[in-house]
Design an enzyme around this catalytic site. Structure first.
Site, PDB file in Angstrom:
ATOM      1  NE  ARG A  22      -1.126   1.537   9.477  1.00 63.70           N
ATOM      2  CZ  ARG A  22      -0.503   2.407  10.194  1.00 63.70           C
ATOM      3  NH1 ARG A  22       1.081   2.384  10.035  1.00 63.70           N
ATOM      4  NH2 ARG A  22      -1.604   3.451  10.111  1.00 63.70           N
ATOM      5  CB  THR A  23      -5.629   3.529   3.708  1.00 64.45           C
ATOM      6  OG1 THR A  23      -6.317   2.245   3.860  1.00 64.45           O
ATOM      7  CG2 THR A  23      -6.335   4.483   3.525  1.00 64.45           C
ATOM      8  CG  LEU A  24       0.109   5.095   4.798  1.00 67.70           C
ATOM      9  CD1 LEU A  24       1.419   4.830   4.107  1.00 67.70           C
ATOM     10  CD2 LEU A  24       0.119   5.393   6.404  1.00 67.70           C
ATOM     11  CG  ASN A 126      -5.710  -1.528   5.975  1.00 69.45           C
ATOM     12  OD1 ASN A 126      -5.704  -2.206   4.826  1.00 69.45           O
ATOM     13  ND2 ASN A 126      -5.423  -0.539   5.176  1.00 69.45           N
ATOM     14  N   PRO A 127      -8.133   2.801   7.195  1.00 68.91           N
ATOM     15  CG  PRO A 127      -8.182   4.595   7.197  1.00 68.91           C
ATOM     16  CD  PRO A 127      -7.507   3.490   7.716  1.00 68.91           C
TER      17      PRO A 127
END
Lengths: 245, 269
Positions: A22-24, A126-127
């Site tokens: 996931r994008t953090l 998860n952008p």
């Protein structure tokens, strides 16, 4: 009581994917993009910086790209996500061309496609960490829109991302008008970029201006803006300073 | 001669290089009641004859709105037509949702044709038994396509399918050169005249036919009974002077009969 940290991730509700999928937060980022509609099409400006946190690490990043025959995409935010988006769009345009009929995807269609992509990624937590500016012209119709990383999208006569929203848009609201000439459009964009250069920490003095018209897309060679630092307050900066402690 | 040996399976070729099952499917289209379509630069009109099984029943729906800019008229197995219309509506709405833009009719027609082709190359499927006249607008103007069970599609200025369609085709052939610049109302009138040709003398009234229009600035819609009846009344008077087109009965018979004798395979045309 077992105080050992459980290997079961807290996001087990999200399924078997590990957190590393996931994008953090973003790593290498681009700063503002500013764009406006003018007489013959769209003008867009972005600097060539790729920051690594507070370090101005990469200085030759092209943050604006042509999409198909009719569109121009500019991005701020995570550069690797921008590159991923370019890959998606490459496929999209390829399949569009493969139909080999008289139809082609215009800027409106590309903008809406991107909105769907960004929004769907946001829904999965998860952008793609970008703010995108999509401009173009097709059959005489000018189009300029923006999509954020959470899928917020809209169209306007002039748009900007990031700091551009706070520093450039007010200038554009005052000084933009319908049917700007190319020279006036460039001057207006440079005015905006200059303010951003003075005030945005992640801006660098190396920018490109891209234009898209019915004839196609052209992007300028990188150049820098003239800046003025000869203010008397800068000459002796500590003159009137009160002691620190 | 060899038909009976090679016509059981759609996946069996005949020695002459024909797929008889596909040709039989096209035969089903010829048995359905007539549907016609014609277009100008800016409008397309679809029309069909509605024959109810009995006086007690309603007639089958043969014209479907697929999207604001696309409509379809079918002839043949209406159940197959309904299913394909649902597919078309789905494709259009998915495209609209993703791109906020109408699906170009040329692309829809290719997708439809590819779908039909699949059924000609799977042993567990059968070809769709329906012919579709797809009317739609896209960037390049007004289009009328015919999709047949073989998976072929053609673009037309005007066309007719179904039983007794040869009569309508003859009428359209005489007049099609004028269609490109026709006004919308003239186009509807021509459509009604073409429908009348297929009725072989039976009186044309709005209860036995359906007419639909789509054009620039005019979303696809089916004309209501009163409007259609008014238009019929308006030109029926003129129709007396013109007289119904005198085409030989042989042409009509040949259309209905077996044009599937050994010779030119229909789907090659």
């Amino acid at each position: 009581m077992n105080f050992m940290a459980s290997k079961q991730p807290e996001n087990s509700l999200l399924g078997p994917e590990a957190d590393s999928q996931r994008t953090l937060y973003p790593y290498v980022t681009g700063t503002s993009v500013v764009a406006l509609k003018y007489k013959d099409g769209i003008l867009m400006a972005a600097d060539m910086g790729g920051s690594y946190g507070s370090t101005l690490r990469y200085k030759n990043v092209e943050r604006m790209k042509a999409i198909g025959k009719h569109s121009l995409l500019g991005a701020s935010g995570e550069i690797s996500d921008f590159q991923e988006i370019l890959r998606y769009l490459d496929d999209l345009i390829l399949y569009d061309n493969m139909w080999d009929d008289g139809n082609s995807l215009g800027p409106k269609e590309v903008h809406n496609y991107l909105t769907r992509v960004m929004y769907n990624r946001r829904n999965k937590f998860n952008p793609l960490w970008n703010s995108l500016v999509l401009g173009g012209i097709k059959n005489g119709q000018k189009y300029l829109g923006t999509v954020s990383m959470i899928g917020v999208n809209f169209e306007d006569d002039h748009v900007a991302t990031g700091f551009g929203n706070h520093l450039a848009r007010p200038i554009l609201r005052q000084e933009w008008h319908e049917n700007l000439s190319f020279e006036d459009g460039v001057k207006l964009l440079e005015k905006c970029m200059r303010v951003l250069l003075y005030r945005d920490r992640s801006a660098i003095n190396k920018l490109q201006i891209a234009k898209i018209t019915e004839e196609g897309m052209t992007i300028s060679q990188p150049y820098s803006l003239k800046t003025y630092w000869e203010f008397s307050a800068f000459e002796n900066p500590t003159q009137g300073a009160v002691g620190s402690w | 001669m060899f038909r009976n040996q090679y016509d059981t399976d759609v996946t069996t070729w005949s020695p002459a290089g024909r797929l008889f099952q596909v040709e039989y499917a096209m035969e089903a289209v010829k048995q359905g009641s007539a549907a016609i379509g014609l277009r100008s630069k800016t409008h397309i009109v679809l029309g069909c004859v509605n024959k109810a099984n009995s006086e007690l029943s309603s007639h089958q729906k043969k014209i479907f709105k697929v999207d604001d800019h696309i409509g379809v008229a079918i002839a043949g197995l209406t159940a197959d037509g309904r299913v394909l219309s649902r597919y078309m509506r789905n494709e259009c709405i998915n495209y609209s949702f993703t791109y906020e833009s109408p699906l170009p009719v040329g692309r829809l027609v290719v997708q439809l044709a590819d779908k039909a082709q699949v059924c000609t190359q799977r042993s567990w499927k059968r070809p769709y038994g329906v012919g579709l006249l797809v009317a739609g607008l896209d960037e390049s103007g007004a289009h009328l396509y015919y999709n047949c069970p073989s998976g072929n599609y053609f673009e037309y200025q005007a066309f007719a399918i179904g039983s007794r369609s040869q009569a309508a085709k003859t009428y359209l052939e005489r007049r099609f050169e004028n269609f490109a610049d026709s006004s919308r109302d003239d186009l509807v009138k021509d459509a009604l005249m073409a429908i009348r040709e297929t009725l072989q003398g039976e009186t044309l009234k709005s209860s036995i036919c359906t007419v639909a229009v789509v054009g620039v600035g005019e979303p696809f819609h089916i004309l209501d009974l009163e409007t259609v009846q008014q238009m019929i009344d308006a030109f029926e008077i003129v129709g007396e002077q013109e007289g119904p087109a005198a085409e030989p009965d042989a042409a009509a018979a040949a259309d209905q009969g077996g044009s599937t004798e050994e010779g030119v395979a229909p789907m090659d045309i």
